[in-house]
Design an enzyme around this catalytic site. Structure first.
Site, PDB file in Angstrom:
ATOM      1  N   GLY A  90      -9.102  19.089  10.118  1.00  8.19           N
ATOM      2  CA  GLY A  90      -8.737  18.500   8.815  1.00  8.19           C
ATOM      3  C   GLY A  90      -8.455  17.033   8.995  1.00  8.19           C
ATOM      4  O   GLY A  90      -8.700  16.490   9.979  1.00  8.19           O
ATOM      5  N   GLY A  92      -6.831  14.123   9.462  1.00 11.63           N
ATOM      6  CA  GLY A  92      -5.721  13.480  10.198  1.00 11.63           C
ATOM      7  C   GLY A  92      -5.234  12.500   9.914  1.00 11.63           C
ATOM      8  O   GLY A  92      -4.229  12.053  10.205  1.00 11.63           O
ATOM      9  N   LYS A 113     -10.407   5.708   5.506  1.00  6.04           N
ATOM     10  CA  LYS A 113      -9.831   6.440   6.921  1.00  6.04           C
ATOM     11  C   LYS A 113      -9.002   5.415   7.554  1.00  6.04           C
ATOM     12  O   LYS A 113      -8.912   4.048   7.440  1.00  6.04           O
ATOM     13  CB  LYS A 113     -11.319   6.253   7.717  1.00  6.04           C
ATOM     14  CG  LYS A 113     -11.112   7.015   8.922  1.00  6.04           C
ATOM     15  CD  LYS A 113     -12.583   7.370   9.622  1.00  6.04           C
ATOM     16  CE  LYS A 113     -12.584   7.743  10.835  1.00  6.04           C
ATOM     17  NZ  LYS A 113     -13.888   8.069  11.474  1.00  6.04           N
ATOM     18  N   ASP A 125      -1.377   9.466  15.065  1.00  4.81           N
ATOM     19  CA  ASP A 125      -0.399   8.690  14.233  1.00  4.81           C
ATOM     20  C   ASP A 125      -0.995   8.291  12.718  1.00  4.81           C
ATOM     21  O   ASP A 125      -0.489   7.475  11.912  1.00  4.81           O
ATOM     22  CB  ASP A 125      -0.273   7.037  15.027  1.00  4.81           C
ATOM     23  CG  ASP A 125      -1.593   6.450  15.108  1.00  4.81           C
ATOM     24  OD1 ASP A 125      -2.721   7.084  14.818  1.00  4.81           O
ATOM     25  OD2 ASP A 125      -1.495   5.424  15.865  1.00  4.81           O
ATOM     26  N   GLY A 126      -2.066   8.980  12.557  1.00  2.00           N
ATOM     27  CA  GLY A 126      -2.623   8.779  11.093  1.00  2.00           C
ATOM     28  C   GLY A 126      -3.425   7.377  10.907  1.00  2.00           C
ATOM     29  O   GLY A 126      -4.017   7.181   9.951  1.00  2.00           O
ATOM     30  N   ASP A 252     -17.237  19.547  13.160  1.00  2.00           N
ATOM     31  CA  ASP A 252     -16.476  19.234  12.380  1.00  2.00           C
ATOM     32  C   ASP A 252     -17.094  17.674  11.919  1.00  2.00           C
ATOM     33  O   ASP A 252     -16.495  16.929  11.075  1.00  2.00           O
ATOM     34  CB  ASP A 252     -15.090  19.028  12.919  1.00  2.00           C
ATOM     35  CG  ASP A 252     -14.815  18.279  14.116  1.00  2.00           C
ATOM     36  OD1 ASP A 252     -15.307  18.828  14.943  1.00  2.00           O
ATOM     37  OD2 ASP A 252     -14.048  17.270  14.287  1.00  2.00           O
ATOM     38  N   ASN A 253     -18.047  16.974  12.849  1.00  2.00           N
ATOM     39  CA  ASN A 253     -18.587  15.871  12.488  1.00  2.00           C
ATOM     40  C   ASN A 253     -20.036  15.891  12.049  1.00  2.00           C
ATOM     41  O   ASN A 253     -20.558  15.032  11.841  1.00  2.00           O
ATOM     42  CB  ASN A 253     -18.604  14.948  13.762  1.00  2.00           C
ATOM     43  CG  ASN A 253     -17.067  14.745  14.249  1.00  2.00           C
ATOM     44  OD1 ASN A 253     -16.157  14.671  13.390  1.00  2.00           O
ATOM     45  ND2 ASN A 253     -16.891  14.448  15.390  1.00  2.00           N
TER      46      ASN A 253
HETATM   47  P1  AMP Z   1     -12.688  12.672  15.622  1.00  2.00           P
HETATM   48  O1  AMP Z   1     -12.636  12.792  16.902  1.00  2.00           O
HETATM   49  O2  AMP Z   1     -12.274  11.282  15.030  1.00  2.00           O
HETATM   50  O3  AMP Z   1     -13.799  13.285  14.818  1.00  2.00           O
HETATM   51  O4  AMP Z   1     -11.245  13.524  15.079  1.00  2.00           O
HETATM   52  C1  AMP Z   1     -11.043  14.876  15.336  1.00  2.00           C
HETATM   53  C2  AMP Z   1      -9.785  15.343  14.487  1.00  2.00           C
HETATM   54  O5  AMP Z   1      -8.867  14.433  15.158  1.00  2.00           O
HETATM   55  C3  AMP Z   1      -9.759  15.199  13.181  1.00  2.00           C
HETATM   56  O6  AMP Z   1      -9.268  16.239  12.575  1.00  2.00           O
HETATM   57  C4  AMP Z   1      -9.259  13.866  13.028  1.00  2.00           C
HETATM   58  O7  AMP Z   1      -8.616  13.766  11.632  1.00  2.00           O
HETATM   59  C5  AMP Z   1      -8.170  13.911  13.905  1.00  2.00           C
HETATM   60  N1  AMP Z   1      -7.613  12.555  14.472  1.00  2.00           N
HETATM   61  C6  AMP Z   1      -8.311  11.655  15.188  1.00  2.00           C
HETATM   62  N2  AMP Z   1      -7.581  10.382  15.222  1.00  2.00           N
HETATM   63  C7  AMP Z   1      -6.368  10.509  14.764  1.00  2.00           C
HETATM   64  C8  AMP Z   1      -5.228   9.917  14.644  1.00  2.00           C
HETATM   65  N3  AMP Z   1      -5.216   8.594  14.862  1.00  2.00           N
HETATM   66  N4  AMP Z   1      -4.159  10.439  13.893  1.00  2.00           N
HETATM   67  C9  AMP Z   1      -4.520  11.575  13.084  1.00  2.00           C
HETATM   68  N5  AMP Z   1      -5.297  12.343  13.368  1.00  2.00           N
HETATM   69  C10 AMP Z   1      -6.270  11.871  14.043  1.00  2.00           C
HETATM   70 MG    MG Z   2     -14.213  13.680  13.307  1.00  2.00          MG
END
Ligand code: AMP
Ligand code: MG
Length: 487
Positions: A90, A92, A113, A125-126, A252-253
């Site tokens: 989801g 994040g 983002k 940490d969002g 998810d990407n």
């Molecule tokens: P990603 O590897 O960027 O495609 O992210 C994989 C998952 O981790 C997704 O659900 C993102 O929303 C979550 N995510 C990545 N980085 C963060 C972050 N700094 N804080 C919260 N969620 C994150």
């Molecule tokens: Mg992603």
């Protein structure tokens, strides 16, 4: 041209309700400031480019202000990460602010983002750091300019907010635009959580909004899946033809629109290397450059599994069988054009493979080789390029085949060849070291290099006066940069 307060919202995804996303407000960044904006992306929203310089712009895209009609939502999805299923992912750290439609009637999702924590943040940490936000911005706009389908980026907003990664960095936000933010993982989420009603609602939503022409087909969902297969095959063919390595092809990407999505440790090849791995945490090379082709099919199979409630397994298998032929056709078509060929011959695939093998052995710059090949007649160009190869006998044999092949295509003038080839062979690509230089300056508070690089990459096929330094092979320090996977 519109002012910022004149955007028109129509939030169709938000209306699907709480089973699909959660209302969350952006968490503002301290001292938001404009790092870079894309005029071309602003035009998609009919926005006057001058508004990027206003303080309201930085406040809106730095999470301080919100349009009354925006409905910020964090979307829920899941996905296969490095081959294993993760039941809940989801948004994040990103929020779908809403959908805006432009004068041409197109809808664009505004996705912020780095906008703070959501129910899907897990251990995160969002936030997003300036470094990764700049990389996403530059890559999305550069891919688009190359003709590779991609999500777009409106702007990067920087700040003084501290964010911890391997060291302390600064938080930033990137405003991403796409006609949909629905991923393969959205379908997987409702399939594996056994929510057939919501899954059907999602499928209807995607069909009506993004594949309306498939409604006319006897089996609309199957027609839609076929279209998704074809679009992904075409996108990956373009990645391979231009040397783009995504790095994190988790489901998810992957976008249901077949656009390049979610930029992490991506890279464009400098030297041609089929085995190149841009993601340093990818120890097995699952997402290596050449593996992107079979992984594309693997990901589509994962989506197919999630669609079994709507489409028969046999029909899904048949549609998946279209992936490789589609891929091959698009790839070969583009590679022929990169070689300056006009007609198609059966042995062209071999001609391409032979060249790539030689380039691999000699570490030849993938982008500059094709650009230089188009600078002159085939005869003169191969003479000049010969010096870049170690296996001279091998190259000479290839050059003979190539010259004969060009001759069979018929006479055309040097100018025509050059024009035709330069229109598909970029002079400027987003090399990792160029991004790195721009990031280092931006981290020190100077955004001029990010802006200049963005400008240069927005016209990759056009030779630009005074920009020679962007069309060089990387210096030694810039060749094998370890790009941090934390973002
Ligand atoms: P990603 O590897 O960027 O495609 O992210 C994989 C998952 O981790 C997704 O659900 C993102 O929303 C979550 N995510 C990545 N980085 C963060 C972050 N700094 N804080 C919260 N969620 C994150
Ligand atoms: Mg992603």
């Amino acid at each position: 041209m519109k002012a910022l307060d004149e955007l028109t919202f129509d939030n169709r995804f938000a209306r699907l309700g709480d089973a699909f996303s959660t209302h969350v407000l952006p968490e503002p960044l301290d001292e938001p400031r404009l790092v870079v904006a894309s005029k071309a992306a602003m035009a998609l929203l009919d926005l006057d480019p001058a508004v990027a310089e206003t303080s309201v712009f930085a406040e809106l895209f730095g999470g301080h202000k919100l349009w009354a009609e925006a409905e910020p939502r964090a979307m829920v999805y899941s996905g296969h990460q490095f081959g294993g299923y993760t039941p809940q992912l989801g948004d994040g750290r990103g929020l779908l602010l809403g959908e805006v439609y432009n004068q041409a009637g197109e809808h664009w999702d505004l996705h912020l983002k780095g906008a703070g924590m959501t129910p899907y943040s897990r251990m995160g940490d969002g936030r997003a750091v300036l470094r990764s936000s700049i990389r996403e911005f530059l890559a999305s706009e550069a891919l688009h300019a190359l003709g590779i389908p991609s999500s777009r980026a409106l702007c990067v907003i920087g700040s003084s907010t501290p964010v911890w990664r391997e060291k302390q960095e600064r938080g930033a936000m990137v405003l991403r635009l796409a006609q949909s933010h629905i991923r393969f993982g959205h379908f997987e989420y409702f399939y594996y959580t056994k929510k057939p009603e919501q899954q059907a609602e999602l499928a209807e939503h995607v069909l009506n909004l993004h594949y309306p022409e498939c409604r006319e087909q006897p089996e609309p969902y199957l027609a839609m899946f076929r279209e998704i297969v074809e679009r992904n095959a075409e996108m990956i063919a373009k990645w391979q033809a231009y040397g783009f390595c995504h790095g994190v092809m988790n489901t998810d990407n992957m976008s249901i629109l077949g656009i390049t999505f979610d930029f992490g440790p991506f890279a464009f090849l400098d030297d041609f290397d089929a085995h190149f791995i841009c993601n340093h945490s990818d120890h097995e090379g699952r997402y290596s450059f050449s593996n992107q082709v079979p992984i594309g099919q693997w990901n589509l199979s994962a989506l197919a599994q999630a669609l079994t409630p709507f489409i028969s397994v046999d029909a899904l298998k048949e549609a998946l069988g279209l992936y490789l032929p589609f891929y091959q056709a698009h790839y070969l078509d583009l590679m022929r054009r990169r070689l300056g060929l006009i007609t198609a011959e059966d042995d062209d695939q071999k001609l391409v493979e032979g060249l790539l093998k030689l380039m691999q052995n000699s570490g030849v710059d993938y982008t500059l080789f094709f650009r230089r090949l188009g600078d002159e007649s085939a005869e003169l160009a191969v003479k000049r390029l010969r010096d870049d190869f170690v296996d001279l006998a091998g190259f000479d044999a290839w050059a003979e085949l190539y010259k004969a092949r060009v001759a069979r295509d018929g006479d055309d003038s040097q100018e025509q060849r050059r024009e035709r080839m330069h229109a598909v062979n970029p002079l400027y690509i987003l090399r990792n070291y160029l991004a790195q230089n721009a990031i280092a300056a931006a981290e020190a508070g100077d955004y001029s290099e990010v802006r200049r690089l963005h400008e240069v990459l927005s016209k990759p096929f056009e030779e630009q006066a005074g920009m020679e330094q962007y069309a060089q092979r990387p210096p030694d320090w810039g060749k094998h940069l370890e790009i941090s996977c934390s973002s």
